[in-house]
Design a protein around this motif. Structure first.
Motif, PDB file in Angstrom:
ATOM      1  N   PHE A 114       0.833  -1.193   0.000  1.00 55.19           N
ATOM      2  CA  PHE A 114       0.000   0.000   0.000  1.00 55.19           C
ATOM      3  C   PHE A 114       0.867   1.242   0.000  1.00 55.19           C
ATOM      4  O   PHE A 114       1.911   1.287   0.634  1.00 55.19           O
ATOM      5  CB  PHE A 114      -0.909   0.019   1.229  1.00 55.19           C
ATOM      6  CG  PHE A 114      -1.769  -1.203   1.340  1.00 55.19           C
ATOM      7  CD1 PHE A 114      -2.853  -1.378   0.504  1.00 55.19           C
ATOM      8  CD2 PHE A 114      -1.476  -2.184   2.266  1.00 55.19           C
ATOM      9  CE1 PHE A 114      -3.650  -2.501   0.609  1.00 55.19           C
ATOM     10  CE2 PHE A 114      -2.268  -3.310   2.377  1.00 55.19           C
ATOM     11  CZ  PHE A 114      -3.358  -3.469   1.546  1.00 55.19           C
ATOM     12  N   GLU A 115       0.405   2.265  -0.696  1.00 55.90           N
ATOM     13  CA  GLU A 115       1.140   3.521  -0.716  1.00 55.90           C
ATOM     14  C   GLU A 115       0.948   4.226   0.622  1.00 55.90           C
ATOM     15  O   GLU A 115      -0.134   4.188   1.200  1.00 55.90           O
ATOM     16  CB  GLU A 115       0.616   4.414  -1.836  1.00 55.90           C
ATOM     17  CG  GLU A 115       0.901   3.872  -3.211  1.00 55.90           C
ATOM     18  CD  GLU A 115       0.407   4.815  -4.290  1.00 55.90           C
ATOM     19  OE1 GLU A 115       0.236   6.004  -4.022  1.00 55.90           O
ATOM     20  OE2 GLU A 115       0.184   4.336  -5.402  1.00 55.90           O
ATOM     21  N   PRO A 116       1.987   4.877   1.109  1.00 58.57           N
ATOM     22  CA  PRO A 116       1.841   5.579   2.386  1.00 58.57           C
ATOM     23  C   PRO A 116       0.914   6.791   2.212  1.00 58.57           C
ATOM     24  O   PRO A 116       0.860   7.391   1.134  1.00 58.57           O
ATOM     25  CB  PRO A 116       3.266   6.015   2.720  1.00 58.57           C
ATOM     26  CG  PRO A 116       3.965   6.056   1.410  1.00 58.57           C
ATOM     27  CD  PRO A 116       3.320   5.001   0.566  1.00 58.57           C
ATOM     28  N   GLU A 130      -0.430  10.564   2.342  1.00 59.38           N
ATOM     29  CA  GLU A 130       0.280  11.836   2.209  1.00 59.38           C
ATOM     30  C   GLU A 130       0.334  12.516   3.563  1.00 59.38           C
ATOM     31  O   GLU A 130      -0.647  12.548   4.295  1.00 59.38           O
ATOM     32  CB  GLU A 130      -0.446  12.734   1.213  1.00 59.38           C
ATOM     33  CG  GLU A 130      -0.404  12.225  -0.202  1.00 59.38           C
ATOM     34  CD  GLU A 130      -1.081  13.195  -1.161  1.00 59.38           C
ATOM     35  OE1 GLU A 130      -1.170  14.382  -0.832  1.00 59.38           O
ATOM     36  OE2 GLU A 130      -1.512  12.742  -2.208  1.00 59.38           O
TER      37      GLU A 130
END
Length: 87
Positions: free
Chosen positions: A32-34, A36
């Motif tokens: 998963f993308e961290p 923002e």
């Protein structure tokens, strides 16, 4: 030292390292993308409140004569919030 205290000490010595492993810092997820991070981001302001805020900052800059560190901070904030052109 009683047998109970000895057993308890041995148990703590054995389980102590396990508890530190369980609380180790986790690495970021690869799947998963961290999210923002917007810690220093300021929310967009309405035009009227922005103008009032900029005028207040200018007054504050004038009031801070003789306090160079605080005045510099106020100037930097004014530059960041009031002089940047909107995209």
């Amino acid at each position: 030292m009683s047998k109970y205290a000895l057993k308890q000490t041995v148990l703590l010595l054995c389980l102590g390292p396990i508890s530190t492993l369980a609380t180790a810092e986790k690495a970021p997820s690869v799947m998963f993308e961290p999210p923002e991070q917007t810690i220093n981001a300021t929310p967009p302001l309405e035009r009227s409140s922005t103008g009032d805020k900029c005028e207040a900052l200018l007054r504050r800059i004038e009031e801070l004569k003789g306090k160079p560190q605080q005045r510099h901070s106020a100037r930097e904030r004014y530059k960041q919030e009031c002089t940047q052109s909107d995209p």
